[in-house]
Design a protein around this motif. Structure first.
Motif, short mmCIF file in Angstrom:
data_model
loop_
_atom_site.label_atom_id
_atom_site.label_comp_id
_atom_site.label_asym_id
_atom_site.label_seq_id
_atom_site.Cartn_x
_atom_site.Cartn_y
_atom_site.Cartn_z
N SER A 13 5.90 3.71 -4.48
CA SER A 13 4.42 3.67 -3.90
C SER A 13 4.70 4.43 -2.57
CB SER A 13 4.03 2.25 -3.64
OG SER A 13 5.34 1.55 -3.16
N GLY A 14 5.63 5.21 -2.26
CA GLY A 14 5.64 6.06 -0.96
C GLY A 14 5.89 5.34 0.18
N GLU A 15 5.24 5.32 1.15
CA GLU A 15 5.44 4.72 2.53
C GLU A 15 4.94 3.19 2.65
OE1 GLU A 15 1.70 7.04 3.23
OE2 GLU A 15 3.55 7.16 2.11
N VAL A 16 4.45 2.76 1.53
CA VAL A 16 3.78 1.45 1.74
C VAL A 16 4.56 0.56 0.54
CG1 VAL A 16 1.88 0.10 0.68
CG2 VAL A 16 1.25 2.32 1.47
N VAL A 20 2.43 -4.64 -6.76
CA VAL A 20 2.17 -3.73 -7.89
C VAL A 20 3.08 -2.46 -7.95
CG1 VAL A 20 0.73 -2.10 -6.19
CG2 VAL A 20 0.10 -2.33 -8.48
N GLY A 21 4.01 -2.43 -7.21
CA GLY A 21 4.96 -1.49 -7.32
C GLY A 21 6.17 -1.79 -8.28
N SER A 22 6.19 -3.13 -8.60
CA SER A 22 7.34 -3.42 -9.14
C SER A 22 7.41 -3.01 -10.58
CB SER A 22 7.58 -5.06 -9.36
OG SER A 22 7.33 -5.89 -8.18
N LYS A 49 6.27 -5.19 -1.63
CA LYS A 49 6.77 -6.41 -1.31
C LYS A 49 6.18 -7.05 -0.42
CE LYS A 49 10.82 -5.56 -4.22
NZ LYS A 49 10.96 -4.03 -4.53
N LYS A 50 6.03 -6.10 0.66
CA LYS A 50 5.56 -6.90 1.96
C LYS A 50 4.13 -7.01 2.25
CE LYS A 50 9.99 -6.07 4.12
NZ LYS A 50 10.49 -5.11 5.26
N CYS A 51 3.46 -5.66 1.61
CA CYS A 51 2.09 -5.43 1.92
C CYS A 51 0.99 -5.98 0.81
CB CYS A 51 1.94 -4.16 2.24
SG CYS A 51 0.46 -3.24 2.01
N GLY A 52 -0.27 -6.03 1.01
CA GLY A 52 -1.18 -6.36 -0.13
C GLY A 52 -1.37 -7.87 -0.09
N SER A 73 -3.23 5.63 2.19
CA SER A 73 -2.32 6.05 1.45
C SER A 73 -2.94 6.34 -0.56
CB SER A 73 -1.13 5.25 1.42
OG SER A 73 0.00 5.86 0.55
N TYR A 74 -2.40 7.44 -0.96
CA TYR A 74 -2.72 7.60 -2.30
C TYR A 74 -1.63 7.28 -3.17
CZ TYR A 74 -3.48 9.99 -6.85
OH TYR A 74 -3.63 10.35 -7.91
N TYR A 75 -1.74 6.36 -4.23
CA TYR A 75 -0.64 5.96 -4.99
C TYR A 75 -1.45 5.62 -6.31
CZ TYR A 75 2.80 2.67 -7.26
OH TYR A 75 3.79 2.15 -8.04
#
Length: 537
Positions: free
Chosen positions: A168-171, A161-163, A174-177, A200-202
């Protein structure tokens, strides 16, 4: 008659802290009026014995708002969700079910998927499978004239989702989710997508659901991940928003694109996502960035690529732009009241505000002549950010939080007002509420914008605007179209809700002698010296 928007609250992992959550909801409703519903994603129950829950289950305590929750994400909490199709758990608290669509009487459509991803043959009762995702997609997408859903609720974040988006901070997305959740979000095109579990808030920048110039415009999606209730780090776990159901909106209004919209992070097909594949080439080096975060290495790299990289003099500082006439704030100008200057950097300087709200009310000003933040060059922006971070640390050491605002209207030289507020006065939410409430009273549309969004993507050079940044990073923005009260920022901060000095709302009523100003300036310079980053150069 226009449809009244629904007022909705979304919450991250409750983890059994029901009293903390519902007391916070009561406080919000007392301040801001009633909300229509509360949506909870992530772990609603704690993995250990929930003593608090018995009081709600037996009716001794009651949720103050109609609350909808997702199911178990681990074996320890499966016991609370006996009916896979959903049921009432307690008065005002409803379990939605393992997967499905909830449509309210207003027409609001909420798609939901409980549990965590599992690719095993034997699917645990707290997980969902590719088959679950496929069946939910089929139910919705096969409907005639399907455009998307209003809200999607999942516990895991969607993978990738961060792409193309803000950090996305510390999350690491690409690896998580969950890749299955990515696939579902890509197909269902929710206007809002909420998730949790990562503590975490994002708030991601909104993303498109269509390919520009190849497909008809569609609505944008906002993804918001929420932290756990009552977390020690004070990360945001409750998100308030208003929404008119999609089915009641005019098509032109629905597909309006936010100014900071990005490309869709889920470029791959549903099949690729379902089996966990991903094409990194299109994600690692996005062709278009829609934000510019100077705290990220990639952000600094970007200014030296493309057009700038062709110039052998790209890294040489440019001569500051010159004003068309006399300017009270250009440092080289004879009009500047230099006794108010308390610190000078390479591209910016600090000065005490004339007629300040407090003795340590300061301005961040560019040395060269720039009208607004939007017009600043990259190196000036970088130093502005450095001053902001340093002042935040400085005021924190003195038991204060700071509020920053800019009014690019009937002004010729950028003035970033930085006003400290003692921690004892109020919390940050009170400051935010005061700005929004007073804006509403004066028919000013003050919008909350994503924390990592760049003002340059929202306002064009020369456009008039008012902008507030809180110590939490939360930002409020108003595009000035006609008239705007010049003292609005000061009026809010001087009001009873914050500093409680309403007689200081107009700076002209707060002026002191030059000798007093010189004394305050000397004191500030001395106090600020331990934090002065210009001494490190």
């Amino acid at each position: 008659m226009a449809q009244q928007p629904l007022r909705v609250l979304a919450c991250g992992d409750v983890d059994g802290k029901f009293d903390v959550l519902f007391n916070r909801v009561r406080t919000i409703q007392k301040k801001s009026g009633n909300f229509d519903l509360l949506l909870c994603v992530g772990n609603f129950f704690s993995s250990t014995q929930d003593v608090e829950w018995e009081e709600y289950k037996t009716g001794k305590k009651k949720a103050p708002i109609q609350t909808y929750v997702l199911g178990a994400n681990n074996p320890e909490t499966v016991q609370y969700f006996q009916d896979t199709d959903g049921c009432e758990l307690a008065e005002n608290i409803t379990y939605l079910g393992r997967k499905g669509v909830f449509t309210g009487s207003s027409g609001l459509q909420i798609a939901y998927l409980s549990g965590t991803e599992s690719l095993d043959e034997a699917i645990p009762s707290y997980s969902f499978s590719p088959k679950d995702v496929s069946s939910l997609r089929t139910v919705l997408c096969s409907a005639s004239q399907f455009k998307g859903v209003d809200i999607l609720l999942t516990s895991p974040w969607p993978k990738y989702v961060g792409s193309f988006g803000n950090s996305s901070g510390e999350v690491d997305t690409k690896k998580c989710g969950s890749a299955l959740v990515s696939s579902l979000a890509s197909s269902l095109k929710p206007r809002y997508h909420f998730a949790a579990l990562e503590k975490s808030y994002y708030e991601r920048l909104p993303y498109r659901n269509h390919v520009v110039l190849q497909e008809s415009p569609q609505h944008a999606t906002r993804f918001i991940a929420l932290a756990n209730v009552g977390n020690a780090e004070k990360k945001k776990y409750l998100y308030a928003f208003s929404i008119v159901p999609m089915k009641l909106m005019a098509a032109a209004e629905l597909v309006k694109q936010p100014p900071d919209v990005t490309e869709n992070p889920y470029r791959e097909t549903g099949k690729e996502a379902a089996v966990g594949k991903h094409t990194p080439a299109s994600q690692e080096e996005p062709a278009c960035q829609f934000f510019f975060d100077l705290n990220e290495k990639q952000g600094r790299k970007r200014s030296s690529t493309g057009r700038d990289s062709k110039s052998p003099h790209a890294k040489q500082p440019r001569k500051p732009p010159q004003p068309p006439g006399p300017c009270w704030f250009c440092l080289a100008s004879p009009e500047v009241e230099k006794h108010l200057v308390v610190n000078i950097g390479t591209h910016c300087y600090l000065a005490l505000a004339k007629g300040g709200l407090s003795d340590d009310h300061v301005l961040i000003l560019p040395i060269g002549h720039y009208q607004s933040v939007v017009e600043l060059s990259a190196e000036v922006v970088e130093e502005v950010e450095k001053y902001k971070a340093t002042l935040k640390r400085f005021f924190k050491s003195r038991g204060k939080r700071c509020v920053l605002f800019e009014r690019n209207y009937r002004s010729h030289h950028l003035q970033l007002q930085v006003i400290p507020v003692p921690l004892s006065c109020c919390v940050t939410d009170d400051i935010k509420d005061a700005f929004i409430t007073q804006a509403q009273e004066q028919q000013i549309e003050l919008l909350e914008i994503p924390e990592h969004s760049d003002i340059k993507q929202i306002a064009q050079p020369g456009a008039a605007y008012f902008y507030v940044e809180l110590d939490t990073g939360e930002k409020l923005f108003h595009r000035i179209k006609k008239n705007f009260p010049l003292q609005f920022g000061r009026e809010v901060l001087a009001s009873e809700a914050i500093l409680n000095i309403p007689d200081k709302a107009d700076w002209r009523q707060c002026q002191i002698s030059k000798e007093e100003e010189e004394t305050l300036a000397r004191r500030f310079r001395k106090d600020f010296e331990p934090f002065d980053f210009t001494l490190d150069d």
